[in-house]
Design a protein around this motif. Structure first.
Motif, PDB file in Angstrom:
ATOM      1  N   CYS A   1      -4.751   6.716  -2.613  1.00 28.59           N
ATOM      2  CA  CYS A   1      -4.644   5.688  -1.672  1.00 28.59           C
ATOM      3  C   CYS A   1      -4.026   6.409  -0.260  1.00 28.59           C
ATOM      4  CB  CYS A   1      -3.867   4.883  -1.129  1.00 28.59           C
ATOM      5  SG  CYS A   1      -4.173   3.338  -0.531  1.00 28.59           S
TER       6      CYS A   1
ATOM      7  N   LYS B   1      -7.621  -6.820  -8.699  1.00 29.30           N
ATOM      8  CA  LYS B   1      -7.161  -7.335  -7.942  1.00 29.30           C
ATOM      9  C   LYS B   1      -6.122  -8.679  -9.508  1.00 29.30           C
ATOM     10  CE  LYS B   1      -9.021  -6.896  -4.476  1.00 29.30           C
ATOM     11  NZ  LYS B   1      -8.353  -5.680  -3.568  1.00 29.30           N
TER      12      LYS B   1
ATOM     13  N   LEU C   1      -4.134  -5.500  -1.926  1.00 29.45           N
ATOM     14  CA  LEU C   1      -4.166  -3.665  -1.589  1.00 29.45           C
ATOM     15  C   LEU C   1      -2.560  -3.035  -1.925  1.00 29.45           C
ATOM     16  CD1 LEU C   1      -5.117  -4.912   2.003  1.00 29.45           C
ATOM     17  CD2 LEU C   1      -6.669  -3.883   0.529  1.00 29.45           C
ATOM     18  N   VAL C   2      -2.405  -1.803  -2.324  1.00 26.45           N
ATOM     19  CA  VAL C   2      -1.427  -0.641  -2.403  1.00 26.45           C
ATOM     20  C   VAL C   2      -1.576  -0.164  -0.892  1.00 26.45           C
ATOM     21  CG1 VAL C   2      -1.664  -0.336  -4.788  1.00 26.45           C
ATOM     22  CG2 VAL C   2      -3.333   0.455  -3.645  1.00 26.45           C
TER      23      VAL C   2
ATOM     24  N   GLU D   1       1.812  -3.540   3.347  1.00 28.68           N
ATOM     25  CA  GLU D   1       1.636  -2.943   4.583  1.00 28.68           C
ATOM     26  C   GLU D   1       2.590  -1.570   4.616  1.00 28.68           C
ATOM     27  OE1 GLU D   1      -1.450  -3.263   6.749  1.00 28.68           O
ATOM     28  OE2 GLU D   1      -1.902  -4.619   5.475  1.00 28.68           O
ATOM     29  N   SER D   2       1.920  -0.691   4.879  1.00 30.09           N
ATOM     30  CA  SER D   2       1.995   0.859   4.773  1.00 30.09           C
ATOM     31  C   SER D   2       3.114   1.192   5.320  1.00 30.09           C
ATOM     32  CB  SER D   2       0.941   1.836   4.492  1.00 30.09           C
ATOM     33  OG  SER D   2       0.151   1.454   5.460  1.00 30.09           O
TER      34      SER D   2
ATOM     35  N   GLU E   1     -12.373  -3.577   0.786  1.00 28.74           N
ATOM     36  CA  GLU E   1     -11.720  -4.593   1.819  1.00 28.74           C
ATOM     37  C   GLU E   1     -12.384  -3.511   3.119  1.00 28.74           C
ATOM     38  OE1 GLU E   1     -11.511  -7.568   1.653  1.00 28.74           O
ATOM     39  OE2 GLU E   1     -11.909  -7.119  -0.846  1.00 28.74           O
TER      40      GLU E   1
ATOM     41  N   PRO F   1      -8.536  -3.986   7.356  1.00 25.22           N
ATOM     42  CA  PRO F   1      -7.594  -4.819   7.217  1.00 25.22           C
ATOM     43  C   PRO F   1      -5.989  -3.999   6.569  1.00 25.22           C
ATOM     44  CG  PRO F   1      -9.296  -4.290   5.179  1.00 25.22           C
ATOM     45  CD  PRO F   1     -10.197  -3.816   6.146  1.00 25.22           C
TER      46      PRO F   1
HETATM   47  N1  GSH Z   1      -2.788  -2.168   6.471  1.00 28.37           N
HETATM   48  C1  GSH Z   1      -3.392  -1.519   4.450  1.00 28.37           C
HETATM   49  C2  GSH Z   1      -1.827  -0.906   4.969  1.00 28.37           C
HETATM   50  O1  GSH Z   1      -1.541  -0.166   6.037  1.00 28.37           O
HETATM   51  O2  GSH Z   1      -1.317  -0.797   3.518  1.00 28.37           O
HETATM   52  C3  GSH Z   1      -3.962  -1.114   3.934  1.00 28.37           C
HETATM   53  C4  GSH Z   1      -3.991  -0.963   2.356  1.00 28.37           C
HETATM   54  C5  GSH Z   1      -5.642  -0.764   2.108  1.00 28.37           C
HETATM   55  O3  GSH Z   1      -6.339  -0.556   2.027  1.00 28.37           O
HETATM   56  N2  GSH Z   1      -4.840  -0.188  -0.184  1.00 28.37           N
HETATM   57  C6  GSH Z   1      -6.158   0.360  -0.225  1.00 28.37           C
HETATM   58  C7  GSH Z   1      -6.468  -0.752  -1.585  1.00 28.37           C
HETATM   59  O4  GSH Z   1      -5.481  -1.073  -1.967  1.00 28.37           O
HETATM   60  C8  GSH Z   1      -6.508   1.249  -1.244  1.00 28.37           C
HETATM   61  S1  GSH Z   1      -6.514   2.690   0.151  1.00 28.37           S
HETATM   62  N3  GSH Z   1      -7.636  -1.221  -1.220  1.00 28.37           N
HETATM   63  C9  GSH Z   1      -8.254  -1.770  -2.717  1.00 28.37           C
HETATM   64  C10 GSH Z   1      -9.184  -2.894  -1.876  1.00 28.37           C
HETATM   65  O5  GSH Z   1      -9.691  -2.643  -1.189  1.00 28.37           O
HETATM   66  O6  GSH Z   1      -9.807  -3.883  -3.021  1.00 28.37           O
END
Ligand code: GSH
Length: 255
Positions: A37, A64, A76-77, A89-90, A243, A255
């Motif tokens: 990611c 999930k 989300l990671v 949130e990164s 997402e 998101p």
């Molecule tokens: N805005 C979040 C951040 O900056 O941390 C975005 C994080 C994100 O989109 N992570 C993705 C995720 O966990 C992996 S790159 N996706 C799981 C999903 O979409 O269900």
């Protein structure tokens, strides 16, 4: 439809696997991560740059799982658990690392104006560069690809015009570089599949991107490309069910 992204390769490989192996001991700070990611890579680069002690835990965010939703309800990671408290949130994680470890290799300047300017450009990465990159990745028709590629060029050119060199703010690597680096090292996907070239952005971009991608923390938090092929293949066919992919298809903000 079952989410095909659940099937992702389960762990880091290459140089990133070596870092993961070094961070298995329990620590005050636990980094919940997905090796693949780009948002995870941001926090990971910041942890490595600052020399923070952390425990790395791999999560497949597409599953999930309850234990992870209890940490980040968005599922989300990346996410962090620090002394029992959850943070996600990164970019918030990156700022948290600055606040919690101010004496360990600062990644933001000390003067308020320079800090604010850094945040202006981090915001540009989030609001202009990443959405354009994501749209380009998922666009299927030629006109839509041309439109998204042009949008990405414009957003990157604006950013590149402000680079002080060699890094965004000058000699010091900062959170602005952290915010953009994961998309620089993934631009080969749009280069090979969507006609993107660094040269078409500007000479300043070619130079800057070439510098950032060689930074040790950026290099060593990357896994082997071959394991990313399946993931990006789904984005390129507009079949990913993340997402972010769903938001782009629906014309919503990522998101
Ligand atoms: N805005 C979040 C951040 O900056 O941390 C975005 C994080 C994100 O989109 N992570 C993705 C995720 O966990 C992996 S790159 N996706 C799981 C999903 O979409 O269900």
């Amino acid at each position: 439809m079952a989410n095909p992204d659940v099937q992702i390769f389960p762990h880091a490989t290459g140089l990133a696997a070596a870092i993961v192996a070094k961070h298995q001991e329990p620590q005050d700070l636990v980094y919940y991560a997905g090796w693949f990611c780009p948002y995870v890579q941001r926090g990971w680069i910041a942890l490595e740059e600052k020399g923070i002690k952390y425990q790395y835990k791999e999560v497949n965010p597409y599953r999930k799982e309850r234990h992870f939703l209890d940490i980040n309800p968005k599922g989300l990671v990346p996410a962090v658990v620090y002394k029992g408290k959850a943070i996600y949130e990164s970019l918030i994680i990156c700022e948290f690392l600055e606040d919690a470890y101010p004496d360990q290799n600062p990644l933001l300047p000390s003067d308020p104006t320079s800090r604010a300017i850094a945040r202006v450009w981090i915001d540009h990465v989030s609001k202009a560069i990443i959405p354009a990159f994501q749209r380009l990745l998922q666009a299927q028709e030629k006109e839509k690809q041309d439109e998204a590629r042009e949008e990405l060029y414009i957003a990157l050119r604006k950013f590149a015009n402000e680079v002080q060199g060699p890094y965004f703010l000058g000699d010091e690597f900062s959170l602005v570089d952290v915010a953009i680096a994961p998309w620089i090292v993934r631009d080969y996907v749009v280069h090979e599949n969507r006609g993107f070239t660094r040269e078409a952005v500007s000479d300043a971009w070619v130079k800057y991107a070439g510098t950032v991608e060689k930074r040790e923390s950026v290099v060593k938090t990357q896994s082997e490309r071959r394991h990313l092929d399946g993931i990006y293949g789904r984005y390129l066919r507009n079949g990913a069910q993340s997402e972010a992919a769903k938001a782009v298809r629906a014309g919503r903000d990522i998101p």
